[in-house]
Scaffold this motif. Structure first.
Motif, PDB file in Angstrom:
ATOM      1  N   ASN B  12      43.931 -61.801 -23.751  1.00 45.49           N
ATOM      2  CA  ASN B  12      44.113 -62.373 -25.038  1.00 45.49           C
ATOM      3  C   ASN B  12      44.208 -63.970 -25.035  1.00 45.49           C
ATOM      4  N   TYR B  13      43.403 -64.392 -26.192  1.00 42.25           N
ATOM      5  CA  TYR B  13      43.777 -65.678 -26.530  1.00 42.25           C
ATOM      6  C   TYR B  13      44.609 -65.805 -27.850  1.00 42.25           C
ATOM      7  N   GLY B  14      46.127 -65.961 -27.728  1.00 41.82           N
ATOM      8  CA  GLY B  14      46.666 -65.721 -29.038  1.00 41.82           C
ATOM      9  C   GLY B  14      46.519 -64.362 -29.517  1.00 41.82           C
ATOM     10  N   LYS B  17      41.542 -60.904 -28.678  1.00 42.33           N
ATOM     11  CA  LYS B  17      41.294 -60.264 -27.454  1.00 42.33           C
ATOM     12  C   LYS B  17      39.864 -60.373 -27.126  1.00 42.33           C
ATOM     13  N   VAL B  18      39.898 -60.866 -26.061  1.00 38.85           N
ATOM     14  CA  VAL B  18      38.199 -61.332 -25.317  1.00 38.85           C
ATOM     15  C   VAL B  18      37.784 -60.223 -24.263  1.00 38.85           C
ATOM     16  N   VAL B  19      38.863 -59.678 -23.633  1.00 39.11           N
ATOM     17  CA  VAL B  19      38.658 -58.662 -22.458  1.00 39.11           C
ATOM     18  C   VAL B  19      39.349 -57.536 -22.960  1.00 39.11           C
ATOM     19  N   GLY B  36      25.431 -60.040 -19.880  1.00 39.58           N
ATOM     20  CA  GLY B  36      25.941 -59.727 -21.089  1.00 39.58           C
ATOM     21  C   GLY B  36      25.506 -60.925 -22.086  1.00 39.58           C
ATOM     22  N   PRO B  37      25.553 -60.689 -23.346  1.00 37.83           N
ATOM     23  CA  PRO B  37      25.317 -61.844 -24.202  1.00 37.83           C
ATOM     24  C   PRO B  37      26.384 -62.843 -24.186  1.00 37.83           C
ATOM     25  N   SER B  38      26.100 -64.096 -24.465  1.00 35.41           N
ATOM     26  CA  SER B  38      26.873 -65.088 -24.631  1.00 35.41           C
ATOM     27  C   SER B  38      28.347 -65.081 -25.191  1.00 35.41           C
ATOM     28  N   GLY B  39      29.310 -65.238 -24.647  1.00 39.99           N
ATOM     29  CA  GLY B  39      30.433 -64.984 -25.253  1.00 39.99           C
ATOM     30  C   GLY B  39      31.216 -63.640 -25.111  1.00 39.99           C
ATOM     31  N   CYS B  40      30.700 -62.825 -24.303  1.00 38.56           N
ATOM     32  CA  CYS B  40      31.087 -61.395 -24.060  1.00 38.56           C
ATOM     33  C   CYS B  40      32.292 -61.460 -22.953  1.00 38.56           C
ATOM     34  N   GLY B  41      32.587 -62.425 -22.364  1.00 38.53           N
ATOM     35  CA  GLY B  41      33.579 -62.456 -21.443  1.00 38.53           C
ATOM     36  C   GLY B  41      33.593 -62.428 -20.167  1.00 38.53           C
ATOM     37  N   LYS B  42      32.232 -62.871 -19.575  1.00 37.81           N
ATOM     38  CA  LYS B  42      31.858 -62.858 -18.064  1.00 37.81           C
ATOM     39  C   LYS B  42      32.703 -63.998 -17.357  1.00 37.81           C
ATOM     40  N   SER B  43      32.794 -65.346 -18.042  1.00 35.72           N
ATOM     41  CA  SER B  43      33.340 -66.058 -17.348  1.00 35.72           C
ATOM     42  C   SER B  43      34.773 -66.088 -17.404  1.00 35.72           C
ATOM     43  N   THR B  44      35.219 -65.421 -18.478  1.00 39.10           N
ATOM     44  CA  THR B  44      36.810 -65.202 -18.469  1.00 39.10           C
ATOM     45  C   THR B  44      37.157 -64.067 -17.350  1.00 39.10           C
ATOM     46  N   ILE B  45      36.326 -63.295 -17.151  1.00 42.67           N
ATOM     47  CA  ILE B  45      36.626 -62.079 -16.155  1.00 42.67           C
ATOM     48  C   ILE B  45      36.665 -62.938 -14.701  1.00 42.67           C
ATOM     49  N   ASP B 158      29.466 -68.751 -11.078  1.00 40.11           N
ATOM     50  CA  ASP B 158      29.057 -68.794 -12.487  1.00 40.11           C
ATOM     51  C   ASP B 158      28.034 -69.418 -13.060  1.00 40.11           C
ATOM     52  N   GLU B 159      26.971 -68.630 -13.167  1.00 42.94           N
ATOM     53  CA  GLU B 159      25.676 -69.118 -13.491  1.00 42.94           C
ATOM     54  C   GLU B 159      25.175 -70.322 -12.455  1.00 42.94           C
ATOM     55  N   PRO B 160      25.233 -70.088 -11.280  1.00 40.69           N
ATOM     56  CA  PRO B 160      25.023 -71.350 -10.367  1.00 40.69           C
ATOM     57  C   PRO B 160      23.546 -71.624 -10.540  1.00 40.69           C
ATOM     58  N   THR B 191      25.555 -64.312 -14.432  1.00 36.70           N
ATOM     59  CA  THR B 191      24.244 -64.736 -15.053  1.00 36.70           C
ATOM     60  C   THR B 191      23.778 -64.136 -16.384  1.00 36.70           C
ATOM     61  N   HIS B 192      22.759 -64.921 -16.966  1.00 38.49           N
ATOM     62  CA  HIS B 192      21.943 -64.813 -18.130  1.00 38.49           C
ATOM     63  C   HIS B 192      20.700 -64.111 -17.642  1.00 38.49           C
ATOM     64  N   ASP B 193      20.258 -64.389 -16.313  1.00 44.34           N
ATOM     65  CA  ASP B 193      18.729 -64.224 -16.032  1.00 44.34           C
ATOM     66  C   ASP B 193      18.786 -62.794 -15.634  1.00 44.34           C
TER      67      ASP B 193
HETATM   68  N1  LIG Z   1      40.671 -71.269 -24.620  1.00 47.36           N
HETATM   69  C1  LIG Z   1      40.061 -70.457 -25.358  1.00 47.36           C
HETATM   70  N2  LIG Z   1      40.611 -69.867 -26.562  1.00 47.36           N
HETATM   71  C2  LIG Z   1      40.229 -68.975 -27.277  1.00 47.36           C
HETATM   72  N3  LIG Z   1      39.193 -68.422 -27.234  1.00 47.36           N
HETATM   73  C3  LIG Z   1      38.262 -68.535 -26.055  1.00 47.36           C
HETATM   74  C4  LIG Z   1      39.031 -69.505 -25.162  1.00 47.36           C
HETATM   75  N4  LIG Z   1      38.294 -69.459 -23.978  1.00 47.36           N
HETATM   76  C5  LIG Z   1      37.074 -68.551 -24.302  1.00 47.36           C
HETATM   77  N5  LIG Z   1      37.305 -68.030 -25.394  1.00 47.36           N
HETATM   78  C6  LIG Z   1      36.670 -66.878 -26.157  1.00 47.36           C
HETATM   79  O1  LIG Z   1      36.528 -65.926 -25.160  1.00 47.36           O
HETATM   80  C7  LIG Z   1      35.210 -65.240 -25.347  1.00 47.36           C
HETATM   81  C8  LIG Z   1      34.704 -65.268 -24.010  1.00 47.36           C
HETATM   82  O2  LIG Z   1      34.298 -66.386 -23.381  1.00 47.36           O
HETATM   83  P1  LIG Z   1      33.425 -66.520 -21.894  1.00 47.36           P
HETATM   84  O3  LIG Z   1      33.338 -67.759 -21.695  1.00 47.36           O
HETATM   85  O4  LIG Z   1      34.077 -65.593 -21.099  1.00 47.36           O
HETATM   86  O5  LIG Z   1      32.095 -65.995 -22.470  1.00 47.36           O
HETATM   87  P2  LIG Z   1      30.926 -65.686 -21.369  1.00 47.36           P
HETATM   88  O6  LIG Z   1      30.544 -64.398 -21.493  1.00 47.36           O
HETATM   89  O7  LIG Z   1      31.041 -66.381 -20.163  1.00 47.36           O
HETATM   90  O8  LIG Z   1      29.887 -66.541 -22.480  1.00 47.36           O
HETATM   91  P3  LIG Z   1      28.529 -67.539 -21.894  1.00 47.36           P
HETATM   92  O9  LIG Z   1      27.511 -66.619 -21.448  1.00 47.36           O
HETATM   93  O10 LIG Z   1      28.143 -68.123 -22.879  1.00 47.36           O
HETATM   94  O11 LIG Z   1      28.913 -68.455 -20.725  1.00 47.36           O
HETATM   95  C9  LIG Z   1      34.268 -65.964 -26.102  1.00 47.36           C
HETATM   96  O12 LIG Z   1      34.344 -65.354 -27.517  1.00 47.36           O
HETATM   97  C10 LIG Z   1      35.341 -67.373 -26.566  1.00 47.36           C
HETATM   98  O13 LIG Z   1      34.940 -68.042 -27.600  1.00 47.36           O
END
Ligand SMILES: Nc1ncnc2c1ncn2[C@@H]1O[C@H](COP(=O)(O)OP(=O)(O)OP(=O)(O)O)[C@@H](O)[C@H]1O
Ligand SMILES: [Mg+2]
Lengths: 274, 364
Positions: B12-14, B17-19, B36-45, B158-160, B191-193
């Motif tokens: 969670n960010y506040g 919920k992102v994952v 997965g599409p941009s913003g789906c949480g890949k980097s977060t995981i 991460d998308e090297p 990756t996006h590719d």
């Molecule tokens: N510090 C933060 N505060 C609030 N929300 C965040 C924060 N960091 C990331 N997010 C949100 O978490 C979600 C997942 O982000 P993440 O960076 O994991 O996406 P991603 O799958 O890696 O996307 P991309 O392919 O664009 O890199 C996004 O919706 C983003 O807006």
């Protein structure tokens, strides 16, 4: 290209010229007075060039101000180093190790920048006396270190905002902790930040007068106070304080001449993308 | 080398919920790709596994240690960032040696390991240069080298390759594959590719809005997508999805979509309720236009009209109208067809996937 001389350019340059003369007047006065024989200094002839050059004013003034100069160097170097190093650590924490509430603390920190010297004079005096630091250089050094922290922390925080977070993260994954990230990565990358901040602090502390005169006893007086004493007595030989003030201005002047371009570059850093 | 386990991991960010409770078991020496599409949480995981992001719920296990409260430096993982994150004031050699120095390895061992990694990555001639004096591809290699020398339990990427041009990307992709075959280090790769995902992965994890949609080998997710999202996300052009119904015609289970009717293979989807609405998924390469008589059963051959024909070098893309349904077909070779031409096409119906129109999940 044909150079155009018209009323507009002429009036620009005339205005600029007048302003330059206006701004340089005190400097001129200081130099000519310093070089006169004490007997030749009178109000009606104060704008005249000296009849004979009296270089002895400088050696005489130096002999009298020597202890003050030494005090000033100790004070300025210690306080500049202290506030710059601590400011750099603060900036590092506020930009790269943010914690819950760090933004609020940083904002509170910034308030410190807007407090004038005079406002905290009396509480500062009381605090130093309670700490048994009143009267000596260490107390004044401590006061300047603390007072300098807001601005140095701000400069370093903004400077470190340019260092990508992924660099820090990469170092952390490579096994570096809080201090090794700072020592091996952040510090080597922040030399320009150190130049800017220490220039700023050096100038502020070197030129400060009010705290200096209030918080130190006679033997510990820095140059600004020494200079005032030189000019303050009865029947002053004005060539001496003038020579003294030129000497007092020299360190800061030299630093700007040699490091000024870093200052400008440092202030501009980050304003343009590489 | 180590296994990596995600047990119901939440971020969670506040209030956001992102994952949402991710479960994943990554085997020792497996190469896992997150897409997965941009913003789906890949980097977060990825960053939670690295320890750069706190874990809001659940647990992450590396080897046999729960690492939720372990700091990044003690997790023995190495990460390669999209912008490489090379230390700008250090030479290539110092960059690669940094992690080993932090681990207080003896000097001669560091020297040996760095030289070895440099040889593997052909970085020998650049060892004494600073990163600013390297090309993008060389920087990429240094980033890789810095990860390899430490012999970590897990590699995180991460998308090297996303900052490299197409040619270099293909080359580095193959080198990455070779490196993995050589070192067999557990690898998690974002990756996006699509091509990177398909070629590198042992298994692909498809994410959407912080939910894992499917985990499977490249062939599995391509041929048996778990839902419509995966079907359309994986594969380019995406899978054809058309609305239809299941009915029995002369006793045989048949798909009907408008004027098109296709008899389902005898071993598939036989127990679907009669008259049930379905979404019919057919891959563009599952529609054949060449040698149809030899390759496709008679019931699966249909007449089609060409709407658009595009030649993409080695293959052609056709937009076809088949009994008033629009399909994209991907065919090998250069087909010189023109809008309006009539062709016979064959459906590889043994590869058809049916989805429930309400849940969009694949029907078993
Ligand atoms: N510090 C933060 N505060 C609030 N929300 C965040 C924060 N960091 C990331 N997010 C949100 O978490 C979600 C997942 O982000 P993440 O960076 O994991 O996406 P991603 O799958 O890696 O996307 P991309 O392919 O664009 O890199 C996004 O919706 C983003 O807006
Ligand atoms: Mg990302």
């Amino acid at each position: 290209m044909k150079s155009k001389v018209n009323i507009k350019t002429v009036s620009y340059y005339a205005t600029l010229g007048i302003l330059v003369i206006f701004f340089l007047m005190p400097a001129y006065m200081a130099v000519v007075t310093a070089l006169k024989q004490p007997g030749d200094i009178t109000l009606p002839t104060s704008w005249d060039l000296p009849a004979t050059l009296n270089w002895a004013s400088f050696s005489e003034a130096f002999a009298m101000l020597r202890p003050n100069l030494v005090n000033s160097f100790i004070l300025t170097i210690c306080a500049t180093a202290g506030s710059t190093i601590l400011g750099s650590l603060n900036g590092y924490v506020f930009s790269k190790w943010k914690f819950k509430g760090s933004e609020i603390i940083f904002t509170l920190f910034l308030f410190g920048m807007f407090i004038p010297y005079q406002v905290i004079l009396i509480p500062l005096f009381q605090t130093l006396r309670a700490m048994n630091l009143y009267g000596g250089l260490p107390g004044l050094i401590l006061a300047h270190i603390v007072y300098g922290l807001p601005i140095t922390s701000l400069i370093f925080r903004n400077f470190y905002a340019q260092i990508p977070d992924s660099l820090i993260e990469s170092a952390r994954l490579d096994g570096a902790g809080f201090f090794s990230v700072y020592l091996k990565l952040v510090f080597p990358l922040s030399i320009p930040g150190f130049v800017v901040t220490s220039l700023w602090q050096f100038t502020q502390i070197w030129n400060e007068f009010l705290w200096a005169i209030t918080l130190t006893r006679h033997s510990e007086n820095p140059i600004t106070v020494g200079l005032a004493n030189l000019a303050g007595g009865q029947a002053v030989s004005w060539n001496l304080p003038m020579a003294g003030s030129i000497m007092a201005a020299l360190p800061v002047l030299c630093i700007y001449i040699f490091l000024g371009r870093y200052f400008i570059r440092g202030l501009l850093a980050g304003s343009v993308k590489e | 080398m180590a296994q990596v386990k995600l047990n119901n991991v939440v971020k969670n960010y506040g209030n956001v919920k992102v994952v949402h409770g991710a479960d994943l078991l990554i085997d020792d020496s497996e190469f896992i790709v997150l897409v997965g599409p941009s913003g789906c949480g890949k980097s977060t995981i990825l960053r939670m596994i690295a320890g750069l992001e706190t874990i809001s719920g659940g647990e992450i296990v590396i080897g046999d240690q729960v690492v939720n409260r372990v700091s990044p430096k003690d997790r023995n993982v190495a990460m390669v960032f999209q912008n490489y994150a090379l230390y700008p004031h250090m030479t290539v050699r110092e960059n690669m040696a940094f992690g080993l120095k932090m681990a207080k390895e003896p000097r001669d061992i560091i020297e040996k390991k760095v030289n070895q990694a440099a040889a593997t990555l052909e970085l020998g001639p650049y060892l004494d240069r600073k990163p600013a004096a390297l090309s993008g591809g060389q920087r990429q290699r240094v980033a890789m080298g810095r990860a390899i020398v430490r012999q970590p339990d897990v590699f995180l990427f991460d998308e090297p390759l996303s900052n490299l041009d197409a040619q270099l990307r293909t080359q580095m992709r193959m080198e990455l594959k070779k490196l993995h075959l050589q070192f067999k280090t557990t690898t998690i790769y974002v990756t996006h590719d699509q091509i990177e995902a398909m070629t590198l992965a042992d298994r692909i994890v498809i994410l959407k809005d912080g939910y894992i949609q499917q985990v499977g080998s490249p062939i599995e997710v391509f041929e048996r997508p778990a839902n419509v999202f995966v079907a359309q996300f994986i594969g380019n052009p995406p899978m054809n999805i058309i609305k239809g119904k299941c009915t029995r015609v002369n006793g045989a289970m048949t798909l009907v979509a408008g004027d098109l009717s296709l008899q389902l293979p005898e071993d598939k989807y036989q127990d679907i309720a009669e008259g049930k609405s379905v979404l019919i998924g057919i891959r563009p390469d599952g529609i054949k236009v060449r040698d149809v008589e030899h390759r496709i059963r008679e019931e699966w051959r249909k007449e089609a009209t060409v709407n658009v024909a595009e030649i993409l070098g080695g293959q052609s893309l056709l937009e076809l109208n088949i009994s008033n349904n629009r399909f994209i077909a991907e065919v090998e070779g250069r087909m010189k067809l023109h809008p309006g031409d009539k062709v016979t096409v064959g459906f590889e119906l043994d590869r058809v996937v049916l989805f429930d129109p309400e849940t969009t999940e694949a029907i078993a």
